[in-house]
Design an enzyme around this catalytic site. Structure first.
Site, PDB file in Angstrom:
ATOM      1  N   SER A  59       0.848  -1.196   0.000  1.00  0.00           N
ATOM      2  CA  SER A  59       0.000   0.000   0.000  1.00  0.00           C
ATOM      3  C   SER A  59       0.881   1.243   0.000  1.00  0.00           C
ATOM      4  O   SER A  59       1.580   1.483  -0.970  1.00  0.00           O
ATOM      5  CB  SER A  59      -0.946  -0.035   1.205  1.00  0.00           C
ATOM      6  OG  SER A  59      -1.832   1.052   1.175  1.00  0.00           O
ATOM      7  N   THR A  60       0.890   2.016   1.081  1.00  0.00           N
ATOM      8  CA  THR A  60       1.667   3.249   1.139  1.00  0.00           C
ATOM      9  C   THR A  60       3.146   2.966   0.881  1.00  0.00           C
ATOM     10  O   THR A  60       3.748   2.150   1.563  1.00  0.00           O
ATOM     11  CB  THR A  60       1.521   3.905   2.522  1.00  0.00           C
ATOM     12  OG1 THR A  60       0.141   4.014   2.839  1.00  0.00           O
ATOM     13  CG2 THR A  60       2.164   5.274   2.543  1.00  0.00           C
ATOM     14  N   HIS A  68      -2.824  -1.015  -3.187  1.00  0.00           N
ATOM     15  CA  HIS A  68      -3.997  -0.185  -2.915  1.00  0.00           C
ATOM     16  C   HIS A  68      -3.928   1.084  -3.763  1.00  0.00           C
ATOM     17  O   HIS A  68      -3.145   1.992  -3.475  1.00  0.00           O
ATOM     18  CB  HIS A  68      -4.061   0.201  -1.441  1.00  0.00           C
ATOM     19  CG  HIS A  68      -4.284  -0.963  -0.532  1.00  0.00           C
ATOM     20  ND1 HIS A  68      -3.906  -0.954   0.792  1.00  0.00           N
ATOM     21  CD2 HIS A  68      -4.843  -2.176  -0.750  1.00  0.00           C
ATOM     22  CE1 HIS A  68      -4.235  -2.107   1.352  1.00  0.00           C
ATOM     23  NE2 HIS A  68      -4.790  -2.871   0.436  1.00  0.00           N
ATOM     24  N   MET A  71       0.096   1.025   4.985  1.00  0.00           N
ATOM     25  CA  MET A  71      -0.648   1.442   6.171  1.00  0.00           C
ATOM     26  C   MET A  71      -1.800   0.482   6.413  1.00  0.00           C
ATOM     27  O   MET A  71      -2.408  -0.017   5.472  1.00  0.00           O
ATOM     28  CB  MET A  71      -1.190   2.849   5.922  1.00  0.00           C
ATOM     29  CG  MET A  71      -1.992   3.449   7.050  1.00  0.00           C
ATOM     30  SD  MET A  71      -2.642   5.064   6.547  1.00  0.00           S
ATOM     31  CE  MET A  71      -3.931   4.574   5.413  1.00  0.00           C
ATOM     32  N   ASP A  95      -4.401  -4.728   6.221  1.00  0.00           N
ATOM     33  CA  ASP A  95      -4.704  -5.618   5.109  1.00  0.00           C
ATOM     34  C   ASP A  95      -3.521  -6.550   4.842  1.00  0.00           C
ATOM     35  O   ASP A  95      -2.382  -6.101   4.767  1.00  0.00           O
ATOM     36  CB  ASP A  95      -5.015  -4.792   3.855  1.00  0.00           C
ATOM     37  CG  ASP A  95      -5.647  -5.617   2.752  1.00  0.00           C
ATOM     38  OD1 ASP A  95      -6.253  -6.667   3.061  1.00  0.00           O
ATOM     39  OD2 ASP A  95      -5.549  -5.208   1.576  1.00  0.00           O
TER      40      ASP A  95
END
Length: 370
Positions: free
Chosen positions: A169-170, A196, A289, A292
């Site tokens: 993600s991030t 994401h 972050m 998940d």
């Protein structure tokens, strides 16, 4: 706790007010200043000493990319979140910004017709990212089944790896740009990825990764047949699964409910590969972050597969991999610059390649292909 000091940079008076008002409603945040273009923002940073900057992409005088490049030379560690439109141009500029060192991005509320809806979007999407990048989002362990055995002492059966599944993600776009270009052209298994990102962004990300990689990289599509040495990235706003179809494995897309406030979700992909491939899975959880991937990693481990993670030092946010580690679900952690070689080593070793071959492959991984 001292409030997080934020500088809002945007050429729109409406957006500046929307961000300033919404962010200031949270006691943990303080908007210490606003700027209408990059030149003004750069002048204000040494005076205001913000902890984080939100930066518009398209601005007069000095746009977001020019501002970011200048800002990074002076403040290499200052967190910057790009605030961009959900358009082809906005997505492309955002990916450029991430490659220039932006910490993360959020998409502007558009065509909502409702200030209340716009504020809620900011609360849901932007505020958690601000807190995570400034280190105030605590790790929260998810409850695991009480009957679960202690994973750290399990005996590996060293199954043959048939698929690699990656969740991030991030910080993920840059992390993937470090990992996928280091996968060799003759890689013997498929790779499936959840990053994401919203629609448009995922397609452009796949195209950029493909241009830098020896293996083909594309956005996942319904019913695509998995093949060795090929990577697929889940499309924005769709969950992506791997399913067994006769003698083949195919991709399946759906718009089912969000999981962990995400669609696509890493947990959905990981569950599916554990079901389709059993113990023959290597799962990787990289910078990101939130939580998940934790329950999905549990499914992979329960099926007998392996899970490795990106280490804390090289992660932009150690939320996703950190929770996998805190839950005892990782087999090992590696710095970002070693992940590509480690993925290749584990896959080749599980498939009976001998050391001389592995050494040749490792030498070829010293620099990204193309």
């Amino acid at each position: 706790m001292t409030a997080i000091r934020i500088l809002v940079v945007d050429d729109s008076v409406v957006i500046r007010k929307l961000l300033a008002d919404t962010l200031s409603e949270d006691r943990a945040l303080e908007v210490v200043g606003v700027a209408s273009d990059g030149r003004i923002a750069l002048a204000k940073i040494p005076l205001l000493k913000p902890d984080l900057v939100t930066l518009d992409v398209e601005m007069p005088v000095m746009d977001g990319l020019e501002t970011l490049a200048a800002l990074r030379k002076m403040y290499p560690k200052l967190p910057v979140i790009m605030f961009s439109t959900l358009t082809e141009r906005g997505a492309a500029a955002t990916l450029d910004a991430l490659s220039l060192g932006a910490s993360d991005y959020a998409t502007k509320p558009s065509n909502t017709g409702s200030p209340a809806v716009a504020r809620e979007r900011i609360r849901i999407e932007l505020i958690p990212k601000i807190k995570a990048l400034c280190g105030v989002a605590p790790l929260k362990l998810l409850p695991l089944p009480s009957s679960r055995p202690a994973l750290k002492v399990r005996v590996h059966s060293n199954p043959r790896i048939e698929i690699v599944a990656i969740g991030t993600s991030t910080g993920g776009p840059n992390a993937l740009a470090e990992v996928l270009p280091r996968i060799p052209k003759d890689f013997p298994v498929p790779i499936v990825v959840v990053q994401h990102m919203p629609p448009i962004f995922t397609r452009l990300l796949a195209e950029r990764l493909a241009s830098r990689s020896a293996i083909p990289v594309e956005e996942g599509s319904a019913d695509a047949v998995l093949s060795p040495g090929h990577a697929w990235i889940a499309p924005g706003n769709f969950h992506m699964k791997v399913i067994r179809a006769g003698l083949n494995w195919r991709l399946s897309l759906n718009q089912g409910p969000q999981e962990n406030s995400c669609r696509p979700a890493v947990d959905v992909l990981f569950r599916s590969v554990a079901l389709a491939y059993g113990a023959n899975v290597l799962g990787i959880v990289m910078t990101g972050m939130g939580s998940d991937g934790v329950l999905g990693a549990q499914e992979i481990r329960d099926a007998g597969g392996e899970v490795i993670i990106q280490d804390e030092a090289s992660s932009v946010v150690w939320g996703m991999p950190g929770l996998v580690h805190a839950s005892g679900l990782d087999d090992a952690a590696y710095p970002l610059d070693q992940l590509g070689a480690e993925i290749t080593r584990r896959v080749l070793q599980s498939r009976g390649f001998h050391l001389p071959v592995e050494l040749k492959i490792s030498a070829a991984l010293e620099a990204p292909a193309k």
